[in-house]
Scaffold this motif. Structure first.
Motif, PDB file in Angstrom:
ATOM      1  N   MET A   1       5.537  48.894  63.303  1.00  0.00           N
ATOM      2  CA  MET A   1       5.163  50.289  63.247  1.00  0.00           C
ATOM      3  C   MET A   1       6.428  51.142  63.209  1.00  0.00           C
ATOM      4  SD  MET A   1       2.954  52.591  65.948  1.00  0.00           S
ATOM      5  CE  MET A   1       3.550  51.708  67.337  1.00  0.00           C
ATOM      6  N   ALA A   2       6.527  51.975  62.203  1.00  0.00           N
ATOM      7  CA  ALA A   2       7.686  52.854  62.055  1.00  0.00           C
ATOM      8  C   ALA A   2       7.328  54.265  62.501  1.00  0.00           C
ATOM      9  CB  ALA A   2       8.140  52.873  60.605  1.00  0.00           C
ATOM     10  N   LYS A   3       8.332  54.977  62.946  1.00  0.00           N
ATOM     11  CA  LYS A   3       8.195  56.381  63.316  1.00  0.00           C
ATOM     12  C   LYS A   3       8.788  57.195  62.172  1.00  0.00           C
ATOM     13  CE  LYS A   3       9.066  59.134  67.407  1.00  0.00           C
ATOM     14  NZ  LYS A   3       9.769  59.122  68.691  1.00  0.00           N
ATOM     15  N   LEU A   5       9.232  60.849  59.903  1.00  0.00           N
ATOM     16  CA  LEU A   5       9.200  62.310  59.847  1.00  0.00           C
ATOM     17  C   LEU A   5       8.948  62.716  58.405  1.00  0.00           C
ATOM     18  CD1 LEU A   5       9.628  65.115  61.119  1.00  0.00           C
ATOM     19  CD2 LEU A   5      12.074  64.834  60.650  1.00  0.00           C
ATOM     20  N   VAL A   6       7.954  63.574  58.200  1.00  0.00           N
ATOM     21  CA  VAL A   6       7.611  64.081  56.866  1.00  0.00           C
ATOM     22  C   VAL A   6       7.997  65.552  56.827  1.00  0.00           C
ATOM     23  CG1 VAL A   6       5.745  64.512  55.231  1.00  0.00           C
ATOM     24  CG2 VAL A   6       5.704  62.453  56.668  1.00  0.00           C
ATOM     25  N   VAL A   7       8.776  65.934  55.823  1.00  0.00           N
ATOM     26  CA  VAL A   7       9.212  67.320  55.662  1.00  0.00           C
ATOM     27  C   VAL A   7       8.650  67.839  54.345  1.00  0.00           C
ATOM     28  CG1 VAL A   7      11.164  68.900  55.574  1.00  0.00           C
ATOM     29  CG2 VAL A   7      11.329  66.782  56.908  1.00  0.00           C
ATOM     30  N   GLU A   8       7.676  68.705  54.436  1.00  0.00           N
ATOM     31  CA  GLU A   8       6.968  69.228  53.258  1.00  0.00           C
ATOM     32  C   GLU A   8       6.300  70.531  53.641  1.00  0.00           C
ATOM     33  OE1 GLU A   8       5.454  70.276  50.088  1.00  0.00           O
ATOM     34  OE2 GLU A   8       6.303  68.285  49.807  1.00  0.00           O
ATOM     35  N   GLU A   9       6.285  71.502  52.718  1.00  0.00           N
ATOM     36  CA  GLU A   9       5.678  72.792  53.033  1.00  0.00           C
ATOM     37  C   GLU A   9       4.269  72.958  52.491  1.00  0.00           C
ATOM     38  OE1 GLU A   9       8.703  75.448  51.711  1.00  0.00           O
ATOM     39  OE2 GLU A   9       8.467  74.938  49.626  1.00  0.00           O
ATOM     40  N   ASN A  10       3.799  72.055  51.655  1.00  0.00           N
ATOM     41  CA  ASN A  10       2.444  72.134  51.112  1.00  0.00           C
ATOM     42  C   ASN A  10       1.496  71.395  52.064  1.00  0.00           C
ATOM     43  OD1 ASN A  10       0.031  71.492  49.735  1.00  0.00           O
ATOM     44  ND2 ASN A  10       1.043  71.707  47.770  1.00  0.00           N
ATOM     45  N   PRO A  11       0.591  72.116  52.735  1.00  0.00           N
ATOM     46  CA  PRO A  11      -0.284  71.494  53.732  1.00  0.00           C
ATOM     47  C   PRO A  11      -1.127  70.337  53.192  1.00  0.00           C
ATOM     48  CG  PRO A  11      -0.404  73.873  53.897  1.00  0.00           C
ATOM     49  CD  PRO A  11       0.385  73.566  52.657  1.00  0.00           C
ATOM     50  N   SER A  12      -1.609  70.425  51.964  1.00  0.00           N
ATOM     51  CA  SER A  12      -2.430  69.336  51.434  1.00  0.00           C
ATOM     52  C   SER A  12      -1.596  68.074  51.189  1.00  0.00           C
ATOM     53  CB  SER A  12      -3.166  69.762  50.161  1.00  0.00           C
ATOM     54  OG  SER A  12      -2.256  70.078  49.137  1.00  0.00           O
ATOM     55  N   VAL A  13      -0.344  68.243  50.789  1.00  0.00           N
ATOM     56  CA  VAL A  13       0.547  67.100  50.600  1.00  0.00           C
ATOM     57  C   VAL A  13       0.885  66.488  51.954  1.00  0.00           C
ATOM     58  CG1 VAL A  13       2.817  66.360  49.784  1.00  0.00           C
ATOM     59  CG2 VAL A  13       1.475  67.972  48.424  1.00  0.00           C
ATOM     60  N   VAL A  14       1.144  67.328  52.939  1.00  0.00           N
ATOM     61  CA  VAL A  14       1.434  66.849  54.291  1.00  0.00           C
ATOM     62  C   VAL A  14       0.276  66.000  54.800  1.00  0.00           C
ATOM     63  CG1 VAL A  14       1.720  67.544  56.704  1.00  0.00           C
ATOM     64  CG2 VAL A  14       2.979  68.737  54.917  1.00  0.00           C
ATOM     65  N   THR A  15      -0.930  66.521  54.670  1.00  0.00           N
ATOM     66  CA  THR A  15      -2.117  65.806  55.145  1.00  0.00           C
ATOM     67  C   THR A  15      -2.247  64.456  54.450  1.00  0.00           C
ATOM     68  OG1 THR A  15      -3.247  67.870  55.659  1.00  0.00           O
ATOM     69  CG2 THR A  15      -4.626  65.907  55.380  1.00  0.00           C
ATOM     70  N   SER A  16      -2.074  64.441  53.153  1.00  0.00           N
ATOM     71  CA  SER A  16      -2.194  63.199  52.384  1.00  0.00           C
ATOM     72  C   SER A  16      -1.178  62.157  52.840  1.00  0.00           C
ATOM     73  CB  SER A  16      -2.014  63.501  50.895  1.00  0.00           C
ATOM     74  OG  SER A  16      -2.069  62.321  50.153  1.00  0.00           O
ATOM     75  N   ILE A  17       0.060  62.561  52.988  1.00  0.00           N
ATOM     76  CA  ILE A  17       1.111  61.627  53.403  1.00  0.00           C
ATOM     77  C   ILE A  17       0.858  61.132  54.823  1.00  0.00           C
ATOM     78  CG2 ILE A  17       3.570  61.382  53.921  1.00  0.00           C
ATOM     79  CD1 ILE A  17       4.111  63.320  51.592  1.00  0.00           C
ATOM     80  N   GLN A  20      -1.974  58.553  54.945  1.00  0.00           N
ATOM     81  CA  GLN A  20      -1.557  57.257  54.409  1.00  0.00           C
ATOM     82  C   GLN A  20      -0.639  56.511  55.384  1.00  0.00           C
ATOM     83  OE1 GLN A  20      -2.801  55.772  51.662  1.00  0.00           O
ATOM     84  NE2 GLN A  20      -4.148  57.545  51.679  1.00  0.00           N
ATOM     85  N   LEU A  21       0.281  57.226  55.990  1.00  0.00           N
ATOM     86  CA  LEU A  21       1.182  56.591  56.954  1.00  0.00           C
ATOM     87  C   LEU A  21       0.429  56.085  58.178  1.00  0.00           C
ATOM     88  CD1 LEU A  21       4.236  59.015  56.765  1.00  0.00           C
ATOM     89  CD2 LEU A  21       4.205  56.613  56.063  1.00  0.00           C
ATOM     90  N   LYS A  22      -0.494  56.899  58.682  1.00  0.00           N
ATOM     91  CA  LYS A  22      -1.262  56.494  59.863  1.00  0.00           C
ATOM     92  C   LYS A  22      -2.188  55.327  59.557  1.00  0.00           C
ATOM     93  CE  LYS A  22      -0.671  60.854  62.201  1.00  0.00           C
ATOM     94  NZ  LYS A  22      -1.237  62.081  62.738  1.00  0.00           N
ATOM     95  N   LEU A  23      -2.778  55.319  58.367  1.00  0.00           N
ATOM     96  CA  LEU A  23      -3.627  54.193  57.968  1.00  0.00           C
ATOM     97  C   LEU A  23      -2.818  52.894  57.875  1.00  0.00           C
ATOM     98  CD1 LEU A  23      -5.949  55.776  55.257  1.00  0.00           C
ATOM     99  CD2 LEU A  23      -6.624  54.926  57.514  1.00  0.00           C
ATOM    100  N   ALA A  24      -1.547  53.030  57.542  1.00  0.00           N
ATOM    101  CA  ALA A  24      -0.668  51.860  57.444  1.00  0.00           C
ATOM    102  C   ALA A  24      -0.121  51.456  58.819  1.00  0.00           C
ATOM    103  CB  ALA A  24       0.473  52.144  56.482  1.00  0.00           C
ATOM    104  N   GLY A  25      -0.512  52.186  59.863  1.00  0.00           N
ATOM    105  CA  GLY A  25      -0.113  51.824  61.211  1.00  0.00           C
ATOM    106  C   GLY A  25       1.161  52.469  61.712  1.00  0.00           C
TER     107      GLY A  25
END
Length: 103
Positions: A1-3, A5-17, A20-25
């Motif tokens: 499990m990796a920790k 950090l996602v840096v993005e200003e578009n809320p829909s892109v943030v949510t998508s990323i 996907q990361l959380k689903l991958a554990g």
């Protein structure tokens, strides 16, 4: 499990990323609307992220300067950085790779 950090200003892109990361554990955290690269560097130092995913073309930040700052700080220089954007041309991608990011 990796920790991660996602840096993005578009809320829909943030949510998508994040989904996907959380689903991958992975543990994931997002920062939006950065005012300065120093904020990110401080967060990366404190939270010891395993990777940073960011959009180098954020309107509030110079992506080249951010990457350079991350790679020039002892605490953050070894953190893998992945830059992404639909708008990156080949020259920009090469410049980011030269600074130490994956694009």
């Amino acid at each position: 499990m990796a920790k991660v950090l996602v840096v993005e200003e578009n809320p829909s892109v943030v949510t998508s990323i994040l989904v996907q990361l959380k689903l991958a554990g992975h543990l994931a955290r997002a920062m939006e609307n950065l005012q300065a690269a120093e904020t990110l560097i401080n967060e990366a130092r404190v939270d010891r992220f395993d990777a940073i995913i960011y959009n180098p073309l954020l309107s509030s930040l110079d992506g080249y300067a951010l990457l350079s700052d991350l790679k020039n700080h002892e605490e953050t220089k070894d953190i893998p950085v992945i830059g992404y954007s639909e708008e990156l041309d080949q020259l920009s991608k090469q410049r980011f790779r030269d600074l130490g990011a994956e694009c």
